[in-house]
Design a protein around this motif. Structure first.
Motif, PDB file in Angstrom:
ATOM      1  N   ARG A  83       0.833  -1.207   0.000  1.00 53.70           N
ATOM      2  CA  ARG A  83       0.000   0.000   0.000  1.00 53.70           C
ATOM      3  C   ARG A  83       0.866   1.253   0.000  1.00 53.70           C
ATOM      4  O   ARG A  83       0.559   2.240  -0.675  1.00 53.70           O
ATOM      5  CB  ARG A  83      -0.926  -0.029   1.220  1.00 53.70           C
ATOM      6  CG  ARG A  83      -1.941   1.086   1.230  1.00 53.70           C
ATOM      7  CD  ARG A  83      -2.999   0.862   2.285  1.00 53.70           C
ATOM      8  NE  ARG A  83      -2.474   0.952   3.634  1.00 53.70           N
ATOM      9  CZ  ARG A  83      -3.122   0.547   4.725  1.00 53.70           C
ATOM     10  NH1 ARG A  83      -4.324   0.019   4.618  1.00 53.70           N
ATOM     11  NH2 ARG A  83      -2.592   0.673   5.920  1.00 53.70           N
ATOM     12  N   ARG A 175     -14.836  13.258   3.101  1.00 49.42           N
ATOM     13  CA  ARG A 175     -13.450  12.876   3.365  1.00 49.42           C
ATOM     14  C   ARG A 175     -12.618  12.922   2.094  1.00 49.42           C
ATOM     15  O   ARG A 175     -11.504  13.430   2.093  1.00 49.42           O
ATOM     16  CB  ARG A 175     -13.396  11.460   3.957  1.00 49.42           C
ATOM     17  CG  ARG A 175     -12.048  11.088   4.565  1.00 49.42           C
ATOM     18  CD  ARG A 175     -11.974   9.623   4.925  1.00 49.42           C
ATOM     19  NE  ARG A 175     -11.569   8.821   3.805  1.00 49.42           N
ATOM     20  CZ  ARG A 175     -10.307   8.568   3.470  1.00 49.42           C
ATOM     21  NH1 ARG A 175      -9.315   9.057   4.192  1.00 49.42           N
ATOM     22  NH2 ARG A 175     -10.027   7.828   2.432  1.00 49.42           N
ATOM     23  N   LYS A 185      -2.777   6.480   1.895  1.00 49.62           N
ATOM     24  CA  LYS A 185      -2.662   7.132   3.196  1.00 49.62           C
ATOM     25  C   LYS A 185      -1.848   8.430   3.073  1.00 49.62           C
ATOM     26  O   LYS A 185      -0.828   8.618   3.746  1.00 49.62           O
ATOM     27  CB  LYS A 185      -2.056   6.170   4.227  1.00 49.62           C
ATOM     28  CG  LYS A 185      -3.127   5.299   4.915  1.00 49.62           C
ATOM     29  CD  LYS A 185      -2.518   4.334   5.896  1.00 49.62           C
ATOM     30  CE  LYS A 185      -3.101   4.426   7.297  1.00 49.62           C
ATOM     31  NZ  LYS A 185      -4.529   4.115   7.408  1.00 49.62           N
ATOM     32  N   TYR A 190      -5.948  13.744   6.169  1.00 49.78           N
ATOM     33  CA  TYR A 190      -6.376  13.570   7.559  1.00 49.78           C
ATOM     34  C   TYR A 190      -6.689  14.855   8.301  1.00 49.78           C
ATOM     35  O   TYR A 190      -7.592  14.875   9.141  1.00 49.78           O
ATOM     36  CB  TYR A 190      -5.353  12.681   8.295  1.00 49.78           C
ATOM     37  CG  TYR A 190      -5.352  11.319   7.630  1.00 49.78           C
ATOM     38  CD1 TYR A 190      -6.247  10.338   8.017  1.00 49.78           C
ATOM     39  CD2 TYR A 190      -4.550  11.064   6.507  1.00 49.78           C
ATOM     40  CE1 TYR A 190      -6.324   9.125   7.344  1.00 49.78           C
ATOM     41  CE2 TYR A 190      -4.628   9.862   5.824  1.00 49.78           C
ATOM     42  CZ  TYR A 190      -5.516   8.890   6.247  1.00 49.78           C
ATOM     43  OH  TYR A 190      -5.622   7.712   5.570  1.00 49.78           O
ATOM     44  N   GLU A 221     -16.627   5.797   4.856  1.00 43.68           N
ATOM     45  CA  GLU A 221     -15.780   5.321   5.948  1.00 43.68           C
ATOM     46  C   GLU A 221     -16.195   5.950   7.269  1.00 43.68           C
ATOM     47  O   GLU A 221     -16.941   6.920   7.306  1.00 43.68           O
ATOM     48  CB  GLU A 221     -14.324   5.690   5.684  1.00 43.68           C
ATOM     49  CG  GLU A 221     -13.782   5.053   4.431  1.00 43.68           C
ATOM     50  CD  GLU A 221     -12.278   4.903   4.490  1.00 43.68           C
ATOM     51  OE1 GLU A 221     -11.773   4.378   5.487  1.00 43.68           O
ATOM     52  OE2 GLU A 221     -11.638   5.330   3.522  1.00 43.68           O
ATOM     53  N   GLY A 223     -14.311   7.912   9.995  1.00 46.50           N
ATOM     54  CA  GLY A 223     -13.023   8.521  10.319  1.00 46.50           C
ATOM     55  C   GLY A 223     -11.923   7.805   9.560  1.00 46.50           C
ATOM     56  O   GLY A 223     -11.920   7.812   8.339  1.00 46.50           O
ATOM     57  N   ALA A 224     -11.014   7.161  10.277  1.00 49.90           N
ATOM     58  CA  ALA A 224      -9.953   6.389   9.627  1.00 49.90           C
ATOM     59  C   ALA A 224     -10.137   4.894   9.872  1.00 49.90           C
ATOM     60  O   ALA A 224      -9.206   4.178  10.255  1.00 49.90           O
ATOM     61  CB  ALA A 224      -8.580   6.861  10.086  1.00 49.90           C
ATOM     62  N   ALA A 225     -11.359   4.420   9.651  1.00 49.93           N
ATOM     63  CA  ALA A 225     -11.633   2.983   9.749  1.00 49.93           C
ATOM     64  C   ALA A 225     -12.673   2.619   8.696  1.00 49.93           C
ATOM     65  O   ALA A 225     -13.481   3.454   8.299  1.00 49.93           O
ATOM     66  CB  ALA A 225     -12.129   2.623  11.147  1.00 49.93           C
ATOM     67  N   ASN A 226     -12.664   1.373   8.255  1.00 47.12           N
ATOM     68  CA  ASN A 226     -13.606   0.917   7.233  1.00 47.12           C
ATOM     69  C   ASN A 226     -14.914   0.464   7.869  1.00 47.12           C
ATOM     70  O   ASN A 226     -14.941  -0.023   8.995  1.00 47.12           O
ATOM     71  CB  ASN A 226     -12.983  -0.218   6.412  1.00 47.12           C
ATOM     72  CG  ASN A 226     -11.807   0.245   5.578  1.00 47.12           C
ATOM     73  OD1 ASN A 226     -10.662  -0.139   5.814  1.00 47.12           O
ATOM     74  ND2 ASN A 226     -12.068   1.094   4.602  1.00 47.12           N
ATOM     75  N   LEU A 245     -10.144   3.993   1.647  1.00 41.18           N
ATOM     76  CA  LEU A 245      -8.813   3.442   1.929  1.00 41.18           C
ATOM     77  C   LEU A 245      -8.909   1.915   2.036  1.00 41.18           C
ATOM     78  O   LEU A 245      -9.717   1.414   2.836  1.00 41.18           O
ATOM     79  CB  LEU A 245      -8.310   4.054   3.243  1.00 41.18           C
ATOM     80  CG  LEU A 245      -6.828   3.974   3.618  1.00 41.18           C
ATOM     81  CD1 LEU A 245      -6.436   2.592   4.115  1.00 41.18           C
ATOM     82  CD2 LEU A 245      -5.907   4.417   2.507  1.00 41.18           C
ATOM     83  N   GLY A 247      -8.215  -0.956   3.658  1.00 37.27           N
ATOM     84  CA  GLY A 247      -7.639  -1.347   4.942  1.00 37.27           C
ATOM     85  C   GLY A 247      -7.166  -2.794   4.940  1.00 37.27           C
ATOM     86  O   GLY A 247      -7.806  -3.660   4.346  1.00 37.27           O
ATOM     87  N   VAL A 248      -6.071  -3.026   5.643  1.00 39.26           N
ATOM     88  CA  VAL A 248      -5.575  -4.397   5.818  1.00 39.26           C
ATOM     89  C   VAL A 248      -6.543  -5.153   6.727  1.00 39.26           C
ATOM     90  O   VAL A 248      -6.838  -6.330   6.509  1.00 39.26           O
ATOM     91  CB  VAL A 248      -4.148  -4.394   6.414  1.00 39.26           C
ATOM     92  CG1 VAL A 248      -3.640  -5.816   6.623  1.00 39.26           C
ATOM     93  CG2 VAL A 248      -3.191  -3.605   5.516  1.00 39.26           C
ATOM     94  N   THR A 249      -7.079  -4.459   7.727  1.00 38.01           N
ATOM     95  CA  THR A 249      -8.057  -5.085   8.618  1.00 38.01           C
ATOM     96  C   THR A 249      -9.326  -5.426   7.830  1.00 38.01           C
ATOM     97  O   THR A 249      -9.895  -6.504   7.990  1.00 38.01           O
ATOM     98  CB  THR A 249      -8.395  -4.145   9.789  1.00 38.01           C
ATOM     99  OG1 THR A 249      -7.193  -3.534  10.250  1.00 38.01           O
ATOM    100  CG2 THR A 249      -9.049  -4.902  10.934  1.00 38.01           C
ATOM    101  N   GLY A 285     -10.087  -1.285  11.655  1.00 44.82           N
ATOM    102  CA  GLY A 285      -8.814  -0.652  11.307  1.00 44.82           C
ATOM    103  C   GLY A 285      -7.744  -1.121  12.286  1.00 44.82           C
ATOM    104  O   GLY A 285      -8.079  -1.730  13.310  1.00 44.82           O
ATOM    105  N   THR A 286      -6.508  -0.834  11.993  1.00 42.17           N
ATOM    106  CA  THR A 286      -5.405  -1.325  12.817  1.00 42.17           C
ATOM    107  C   THR A 286      -5.511  -0.887  14.278  1.00 42.17           C
ATOM    108  O   THR A 286      -5.294  -1.682  15.189  1.00 42.17           O
ATOM    109  CB  THR A 286      -4.064  -0.846  12.224  1.00 42.17           C
ATOM    110  OG1 THR A 286      -3.921  -1.441  10.942  1.00 42.17           O
ATOM    111  CG2 THR A 286      -2.886  -1.247  13.096  1.00 42.17           C
TER     112      THR A 286
HETATM  113  C1  LIG Z   1      -5.579   3.405   7.877  1.00 39.39           C
HETATM  114  C2  LIG Z   1      -6.994   3.634   7.487  1.00 39.39           C
HETATM  115  C3  LIG Z   1      -7.959   2.617   7.542  1.00 39.39           C
HETATM  116  C4  LIG Z   1      -7.688   1.258   8.120  1.00 39.39           C
HETATM  117  O1  LIG Z   1      -6.683   0.575   7.454  1.00 39.39           O
HETATM  118  P1  LIG Z   1      -5.904  -0.603   8.191  1.00 39.39           P
HETATM  119  O2  LIG Z   1      -4.907  -1.031   7.176  1.00 39.39           O
HETATM  120  O3  LIG Z   1      -6.897  -1.645   8.491  1.00 39.39           O
HETATM  121  O4  LIG Z   1      -5.307  -0.022   9.410  1.00 39.39           O
HETATM  122  C5  LIG Z   1      -9.235   2.896   7.089  1.00 39.39           C
HETATM  123  N1  LIG Z   1      -9.558   4.114   6.618  1.00 39.39           N
HETATM  124  C6  LIG Z   1      -8.668   5.121   6.563  1.00 39.39           C
HETATM  125  C7  LIG Z   1      -9.090   6.435   6.019  1.00 39.39           C
HETATM  126  C8  LIG Z   1      -7.361   4.910   7.004  1.00 39.39           C
HETATM  127  O5  LIG Z   1      -6.494   5.904   6.966  1.00 39.39           O
END
Ligand SMILES: *Cc1c(COP(=O)(O)O)cnc(C)c1O
Length: 339
Positions: A83, A175, A185, A190, A221, A223-226, A245, A247-249, A285-286
């Motif tokens: 990524r 966003r 990212k 952000y 999304e 915030g910063a999570a899916n 984004l 996400g790996v999660t 998210g992570t």
């Molecule tokens: C980092 C992030 C995620 C989650 O991604 P992971 O790889 O699961 O940590 C989701 N949305 C946004 C906007 C992010 O920046």
């Protein structure tokens, strides 16, 4: 801070300085040179650097764990390496080679191993940043790039187990637009979220839910999570359109839902109206891993999910994912990289 001076049993999700970091450089048009572990310290940077003037930069986030058997592992770092490389291309930065990215992450974790809490108490958050460090005046790619990987011990996102969060849909802010940089990212993605997120927090919400910028109809999304919705036993998440984004999660949750739990999964657009009919909703998210969503405020009305409790499938997914991450079950998909 010396690791002995840190109370590793009572960490929160915040920054704590450690012993060392990794620094590597690349000239524009050249190749990334392997870097070094150096003492953690402030960086020196030109006021004319690309990152300071034009936001040319990206970040990554991963977690390293110290298992009860003493092994130190990182969750799927090769996904973050991929990524980051895609992000470099989008942001006109020289592509970071996966082996350099992974080597840097492993070296920093190894050198700061004494800062890793035991799995039950938290993890070591690994934060690579890649940015234009060369001086320049015009809006153009920087002449030099820097990779820094630093780490911070962090506590569990939710003390005392999973607890459902309250969210609010924003109709005032987006966003990321289509064809922009929402899918990488990029650091510049952000700051714009801090205002809506801050306003939501003032009203007692944990975060905002963003809708798509074109139609203001589909969930993007949290915030910063899916975002995920469970409807009639199906696990549904917004498809990756470019503004979301990857996400790996997110990918890991979909994989576990399908391959391990035998659930149907769907990656498709999900309107906010449909999401409000879901049996369970959560975000992934992570940082938080999986956060159950107890309620969503949409246009002034509160919608409650799973009676405000943690939904059954949400809990099963959380247990399946954390069993692998925390080393309490066999790592059957080879997701954990031992260092
Ligand atoms: C980092 C992030 C995620 C989650 O991604 P992971 O790889 O699961 O940590 C989701 N949305 C946004 C906007 C992010 O920046």
């Amino acid at each position: 801070m010396k690791s002995n001076d840190i109370d590793l049993d009572n960490l929160t999700f915040s920054f704590t300085k450690t012993r060392s970091m990794y620094v590597a450089k690349c000239e524009l048009g050249g190749e990334w040179q392997s870097g070094n572990i150096v003492p953690f310290d402030d960086l020196q940077i030109s006021p004319a650097a690309g990152v300071l003037n034009y936001g040319q930069g990206l970040f990554e986030g991963m977690k390293a764990y110290k298992w009860d058997n003493g092994k130190i592992v990182i969750f799927r770092p090769e996904k973050n390496a991929e990524r980051a490389a895609r992000g470099c291309s989008r942001l006109s930065m020289p592509k970071i080679p996966a082996n350099l990215f992974l080597d840097a992450a492993k070296k920093v974790v190894r050198d700061n191993a004494d800062y890793i809490p035991n799995t039950k108490q938290g993890s070591l958050y690994v934060r690579p940043i890649i940015f234009g460090s060369g001086a320049g005046l015009g809006v153009a790619p920087s002449t030099e790039y820097t990779l820094v990987v630093y780490v911070s011990p962090v506590g569990p996102y939710f003390k005392g187990g999973l607890s459902p969060i309250r969210l609010i849909v924003t109709n005032d802010y987006h966003r990321a637009p289509l064809k922009g940089t929402g899918g990488v990212k990029a650091i510049g993605n952000y700051v714009p979220g801090m205002l809506p997120s801050g306003l939501a927090k003032k009203q007692g919400y944990a975060e905002v839910i963003y809708l798509d910028a074109a139609e203001e109809k589909y969930i993007e999304e949290v915030g910063a999570a899916n975002f995920f919705a469970i409807i009639d036993g199906k696990v549904i998440t917004p498809e990756l359109t470019g503004s979301i984004l990857p996400g790996v999660t997110r990918e890991s949750v979909l994989y576990l839902a399908h391959e391990k739990m035998g659930l149907n999964i769907e990656e498709r657009r999900i309107s906010v109206d449909e999401a409000l009919t879901a049996d369970e909703v959560f975000c992934a998210g992570t940082a938080a891993i999986i956060a159950p969503i107890g309620s969503i405020n949409y246009q002034g009305k509160e919608h409650i999910f799973s009676e405000g409790m943690v939904g059954r499938i949400t809990k099963e997914l959380y247990d399946a994912l954390t069993a692998i991450q925390f080393g309490t079950e066999k790592d059957e998909f080879q997701w954990m990289t031992e260092i």
